[in-house]
Design an enzyme around this catalytic site. Structure first.
Site, PDB file in Angstrom:
ATOM      1  N   GLY A 121       0.763  -1.242   0.000  1.00  0.00           N
ATOM      2  CA  GLY A 121       0.000   0.000   0.000  1.00  0.00           C
ATOM      3  C   GLY A 121       0.790   1.287   0.000  1.00  0.00           C
ATOM      4  O   GLY A 121       0.204   2.357  -0.200  1.00  0.00           O
TER       5      GLY A 121
ATOM      6  N   GLU B  14       3.711  -7.097   1.511  1.00  0.00           N
ATOM      7  CA  GLU B  14       3.190  -7.304   0.146  1.00  0.00           C
ATOM      8  C   GLU B  14       3.222  -6.009  -0.655  1.00  0.00           C
ATOM      9  O   GLU B  14       2.192  -5.567  -1.164  1.00  0.00           O
ATOM     10  CB  GLU B  14       1.732  -7.794   0.214  1.00  0.00           C
ATOM     11  CG  GLU B  14       1.483  -9.007   1.077  1.00  0.00           C
ATOM     12  CD  GLU B  14      -0.006  -9.215   1.380  1.00  0.00           C
ATOM     13  OE1 GLU B  14      -0.858  -8.416   0.937  1.00  0.00           O
ATOM     14  OE2 GLU B  14      -0.312 -10.179   2.098  1.00  0.00           O
ATOM     15  N   PRO B  15       4.367  -5.372  -0.800  1.00  0.00           N
ATOM     16  CA  PRO B  15       4.380  -4.118  -1.560  1.00  0.00           C
ATOM     17  C   PRO B  15       4.295  -4.361  -3.056  1.00  0.00           C
ATOM     18  O   PRO B  15       4.874  -5.309  -3.580  1.00  0.00           O
ATOM     19  CB  PRO B  15       5.736  -3.497  -1.202  1.00  0.00           C
ATOM     20  CG  PRO B  15       6.608  -4.656  -0.836  1.00  0.00           C
ATOM     21  CD  PRO B  15       5.699  -5.747  -0.306  1.00  0.00           C
TER      22      PRO B  15
ATOM     23  N   ARG C 270       3.039  -1.337  -5.824  1.00  0.00           N
ATOM     24  CA  ARG C 270       3.302  -0.060  -6.499  1.00  0.00           C
ATOM     25  C   ARG C 270       4.653   0.561  -6.126  1.00  0.00           C
ATOM     26  O   ARG C 270       5.375   1.061  -6.978  1.00  0.00           O
ATOM     27  CB  ARG C 270       2.179   0.917  -6.128  1.00  0.00           C
ATOM     28  CG  ARG C 270       2.253   2.234  -6.867  1.00  0.00           C
ATOM     29  CD  ARG C 270       1.270   3.270  -6.264  1.00  0.00           C
ATOM     30  NE  ARG C 270       0.013   2.737  -5.874  1.00  0.00           N
ATOM     31  CZ  ARG C 270      -1.110   2.787  -6.604  1.00  0.00           C
ATOM     32  NH1 ARG C 270      -1.106   3.392  -7.770  1.00  0.00           N
ATOM     33  NH2 ARG C 270      -2.230   2.268  -6.159  1.00  0.00           N
TER      34      ARG C 270
ATOM     35  N   TYR D 282      -9.554   6.122 -12.327  1.00  0.00           N
ATOM     36  CA  TYR D 282      -9.481   6.793 -11.014  1.00  0.00           C
ATOM     37  C   TYR D 282      -9.251   8.293 -11.133  1.00  0.00           C
ATOM     38  O   TYR D 282      -8.945   8.942 -10.136  1.00  0.00           O
ATOM     39  CB  TYR D 282      -8.318   6.223 -10.183  1.00  0.00           C
ATOM     40  CG  TYR D 282      -8.135   4.734 -10.222  1.00  0.00           C
ATOM     41  CD1 TYR D 282      -9.065   3.881  -9.630  1.00  0.00           C
ATOM     42  CD2 TYR D 282      -7.025   4.170 -10.833  1.00  0.00           C
ATOM     43  CE1 TYR D 282      -8.881   2.508  -9.667  1.00  0.00           C
ATOM     44  CE2 TYR D 282      -6.829   2.797 -10.863  1.00  0.00           C
ATOM     45  CZ  TYR D 282      -7.770   1.971 -10.284  1.00  0.00           C
ATOM     46  OH  TYR D 282      -7.587   0.624 -10.306  1.00  0.00           O
TER      47      TYR D 282
ATOM     48  N   CYS E 225     -12.374   5.379 -28.702  1.00  0.00           N
ATOM     49  CA  CYS E 225     -13.657   6.065 -28.869  1.00  0.00           C
ATOM     50  C   CYS E 225     -14.412   6.177 -27.552  1.00  0.00           C
ATOM     51  O   CYS E 225     -15.453   5.540 -27.354  1.00  0.00           O
ATOM     52  CB  CYS E 225     -14.487   5.323 -29.900  1.00  0.00           C
ATOM     53  SG  CYS E 225     -13.611   5.244 -31.452  1.00  0.00           S
ATOM     54  N   GLU E 226     -13.878   6.950 -26.640  1.00  0.00           N
ATOM     55  CA  GLU E 226     -14.497   7.217 -25.337  1.00  0.00           C
ATOM     56  C   GLU E 226     -14.016   8.585 -24.896  1.00  0.00           C
ATOM     57  O   GLU E 226     -12.812   8.870 -24.992  1.00  0.00           O
ATOM     58  CB  GLU E 226     -13.974   6.236 -24.265  1.00  0.00           C
ATOM     59  CG  GLU E 226     -14.203   4.788 -24.531  1.00  0.00           C
ATOM     60  CD  GLU E 226     -15.375   4.219 -23.762  1.00  0.00           C
ATOM     61  OE1 GLU E 226     -16.001   4.954 -22.974  1.00  0.00           O
ATOM     62  OE2 GLU E 226     -15.647   3.038 -23.970  1.00  0.00           O
TER      63      GLU E 226
ATOM     64  N   TYR F 199       0.423  -1.026 -12.241  1.00  0.00           N
ATOM     65  CA  TYR F 199      -1.005  -0.988 -12.569  1.00  0.00           C
ATOM     66  C   TYR F 199      -1.272  -0.318 -13.909  1.00  0.00           C
ATOM     67  O   TYR F 199      -2.273   0.384 -14.063  1.00  0.00           O
ATOM     68  CB  TYR F 199      -1.800  -0.314 -11.444  1.00  0.00           C
ATOM     69  CG  TYR F 199      -1.642  -1.003 -10.112  1.00  0.00           C
ATOM     70  CD1 TYR F 199      -2.120  -2.290  -9.930  1.00  0.00           C
ATOM     71  CD2 TYR F 199      -0.969  -0.401  -9.043  1.00  0.00           C
ATOM     72  CE1 TYR F 199      -1.965  -2.949  -8.717  1.00  0.00           C
ATOM     73  CE2 TYR F 199      -0.804  -1.052  -7.832  1.00  0.00           C
ATOM     74  CZ  TYR F 199      -1.304  -2.327  -7.678  1.00  0.00           C
ATOM     75  OH  TYR F 199      -1.144  -2.985  -6.491  1.00  0.00           O
TER      76      TYR F 199
HETATM   77  N1  LLP Z   1      -1.791  -6.879  -0.932  1.00  0.00           N
HETATM   78  C1  LLP Z   1      -3.097  -6.907  -1.222  1.00  0.00           C
HETATM   79  C2  LLP Z   1      -3.953  -7.860  -0.531  1.00  0.00           C
HETATM   80  C3  LLP Z   1      -3.628  -6.018  -2.174  1.00  0.00           C
HETATM   81  O1  LLP Z   1      -4.926  -6.036  -2.433  1.00  0.00           O
HETATM   82  C4  LLP Z   1      -2.770  -5.111  -2.838  1.00  0.00           C
HETATM   83  C5  LLP Z   1      -3.283  -4.194  -3.856  1.00  0.00           C
HETATM   84  C6  LLP Z   1      -1.398  -5.136  -2.519  1.00  0.00           C
HETATM   85  C7  LLP Z   1      -0.949  -6.020  -1.547  1.00  0.00           C
HETATM   86  C8  LLP Z   1      -0.405  -4.211  -3.160  1.00  0.00           C
HETATM   87  O2  LLP Z   1      -0.708  -2.886  -2.891  1.00  0.00           O
HETATM   88  P1  LLP Z   1       0.298  -1.732  -3.357  1.00  0.00           P
HETATM   89  O3  LLP Z   1       1.575  -1.875  -2.562  1.00  0.00           O
HETATM   90  O4  LLP Z   1       0.535  -1.892  -4.802  1.00  0.00           O
HETATM   91  O5  LLP Z   1      -0.419  -0.461  -3.056  1.00  0.00           O
HETATM   92  N2  LLP Z   1      -5.246  -0.591  -9.563  1.00  0.00           N
HETATM   93  C9  LLP Z   1      -5.113   0.371  -8.496  1.00  0.00           C
HETATM   94  C10 LLP Z   1      -4.453  -0.251  -7.285  1.00  0.00           C
HETATM   95  C11 LLP Z   1      -5.185  -1.469  -6.785  1.00  0.00           C
HETATM   96  C12 LLP Z   1      -4.504  -2.092  -5.583  1.00  0.00           C
HETATM   97  C13 LLP Z   1      -5.118  -3.423  -5.279  1.00  0.00           C
HETATM   98  N3  LLP Z   1      -4.510  -4.140  -4.188  1.00  0.00           N
HETATM   99  C14 LLP Z   1      -4.344   1.579  -9.004  1.00  0.00           C
HETATM  100  O6  LLP Z   1      -3.973   1.604 -10.173  1.00  0.00           O
HETATM  101  O7  LLP Z   1      -4.126   2.532  -8.261  1.00  0.00           O
END
Ligand code: LLP
Length: 433
Positions: A253, A290-291, A293, A333, A359-360, A387
């Site tokens: 996150g 679980e990183p 992004r 988003y 076309c949007e 993403y």
């Molecule tokens: N663990 C779980 C259970 C998750 O659902 C996610 C992301 C992560 C780890 C990794 O999170 P991160 O470190 O990447 O923030 N498509 C959206 C983001 C969706 C995130 C979904 N879950 C965007 O483009 O902003």
């Protein structure tokens, strides 16, 4: 609409390995324009050094601790990206059978795979049990029952964490906030102790940990600290009831800089979280992360060519050859990605809406961007390592973009541009009657 300005060097948000040299944008040691000439556009360009630097920040923060970084591969699941992290010792966080197979092909140690997600099917569970993944992060009581059944039918015991919903506000976009009561994710904090008791008596399960993930693109420290407190309260309660939790999985996150955002650095965040763990007596507990992004987001650019300039009465449109099928985040988003010229021109800038050919009306990549640009000029859409490719589609029958990975002056094409034949491969011509 024309504004006069010097050929300023644009700001590249959070991109340590992308920089201007001699008037042109470089990806590590390679001119981005050269990559576009060789491989065409739209083209994703990744810096492997940027990925490994981002990983190093986590490793610094966790030095000396028993910790496993499981890259959340949904952020970017291209094989070579996975291999970058797997070869650096990471595990992987997966959310589907498809991700599991990709992870295995990337050479991950199955014991370093954790399986998240609210809707795991029996078939996905079976395969994950057969290959021996490290942990299932279970999100509901019915899922506990099904996993128990599947494990027993194979004569196996499934390692399980419960994903608890700590009910903290991650202060991020509602679509990517996951730790609030109203979200579909996790087991409510108030129900978690009961769920642990229930899991503990199922013979096909072995309770090994606790898991939480509160959202994505989090740029403040406080939601993490609050969530850690809530999780540790539960650890204490669960252990008081006689169960032992081998690990604490704290999810992902952490945000990145898209537009001057200032998230804490991973090592700073983890120093603060570890101080809390130490203070509450859990400093020696195994940690899983679980990183997604934060490991890849700022390690990628999408290079696109200007196709047409379309000045108008209310808006000026700059039409490029990348679109919402390649870069879905603005449409989904209203996300901001910096857009910079690959070879900045001197002279006047004009304010443009940068749009794709789909076309949007939602097919825009950036709004109100001051750019000095001519048809044929290359632009880089920044912070597109996470993403983007993993959420891309074939909408409008557009083939997916190609991807290159750069390390120093080395370049590898890690995914070829998708052809029409690739797109049609699974389809059949109509032949009824
Ligand atoms: N663990 C779980 C259970 C998750 O659902 C996610 C992301 C992560 C780890 C990794 O999170 P991160 O470190 O990447 O923030 N498509 C959206 C983001 C969706 C995130 C979904 N879950 C965007 O483009 O902003």
């Amino acid at each position: 609409m024309a504004h006069s300005s010097a050929p300023a060097v644009p700001r590249l948000p959070g991109h340590p390995h992308f920089a201007y040299r001699d008037g042109q944008l470089m990806a590590e040691g390679v001119p981005v324009a050269e990559l576009a000439r060789t491989h065409g556009t739209p083209l994703f360009v990744y810096s492997q050094s940027a990925m490994l630097d981002a990983l190093a920040a986590y490793q610094r923060g966790l030095a000396g601790r028993d910790a496993l970084i499981c890259y959340a591969m949904k952020a970017n699941s291209s094989l070579a990206v996975l291999q970058t992290f797997v070869q650096a010792g990471c595990g992987l966080d997966i959310v589907s059978g498809g991700e599991l197979e990709r992870a295995l092909r990337a050479g991950v140690v199955p014991g370093k795979v954790i399986f998240s997600g609210v809707g795991k099917t029996r078939a996905e569970m079976r395969r994950a049990l057969e290959v021996g993944i490290g942990c299932f992060n279970v999100e509901s009581l019915p899922e506990l029952d099904v996993l128990n059944e599947v494990a027993l039918s194979l004569g196996l015991c499934a390692p399980v964490s419960l994903r608890v919903n700590p009910d903290v506000d991650a202060k991020t976009h509602p679509y990517i906030s996951t730790g609030l009561k109203g979200n579909k994710f996790g087991i409510a904090h108030s129900d978690a102790l009961e769920a642990y008791r229930y899991a503990a008596q199922l013979p096909g399960l072995r309770v090994v940990g606790i898991d939480c993930h509160i959202g994505s693109q989090i740029t403040e420290m406080s939601p993490y600290l609050d969530a850690m407190d809530r999780v540790l309260d539960l650890v204490a309660a669960v252990e008081a009831s006689g169960l032992h939790l081998e690990h604490i999985d704290f999810g992902g996150g952490l945000g990145i800089d898209y537009q001057g955002d200032t998230p804490p650095a991973a090592d700073v965040l983890w120093q603060a979280l570890l101080a809390k763990l130490d203070a509450r007596g859990y400093g020696q507990r195994k940690l899983l992360l679980e990183p997604g992004r934060s490991l890849v987001g700022n390690a990628g650019l999408c290079v696109t060519e200007t196709v047409y300039l379309k000045p108008g009465e209310q808006k000026n449109f700059l039409v490029v050859d990348a679109a919402m099928n390649d870069l879905p985040r603005p449409a989904m988003y209203e996300a901001y990605h910096a857009i910079v010229p690959v070879q900045p021109r001197a002279g006047d800038t004009t304010v443009w809406d940068v749009v794709g050919p789909v076309c949007e009306s939602g097919d825009w990549l950036g709004r109100d961007r001051a750019l000095a640009v001519q048809p044929g000029d290359l632009l880089a859409v920044c912070s597109t390592g996470a993403y983007c490719m993993s959420m891309s589609s074939n909408y409008n029958s557009r083939g997916r973009a190609a991807e290159v990975l750069v390390r120093g002056s080395q370049v590898q094409l890690i995914r070829a541009r998708e052809t029409v034949d690739d797109q049609l491969r699974l389809e059949a011509s109509l032949n009824l009657g």
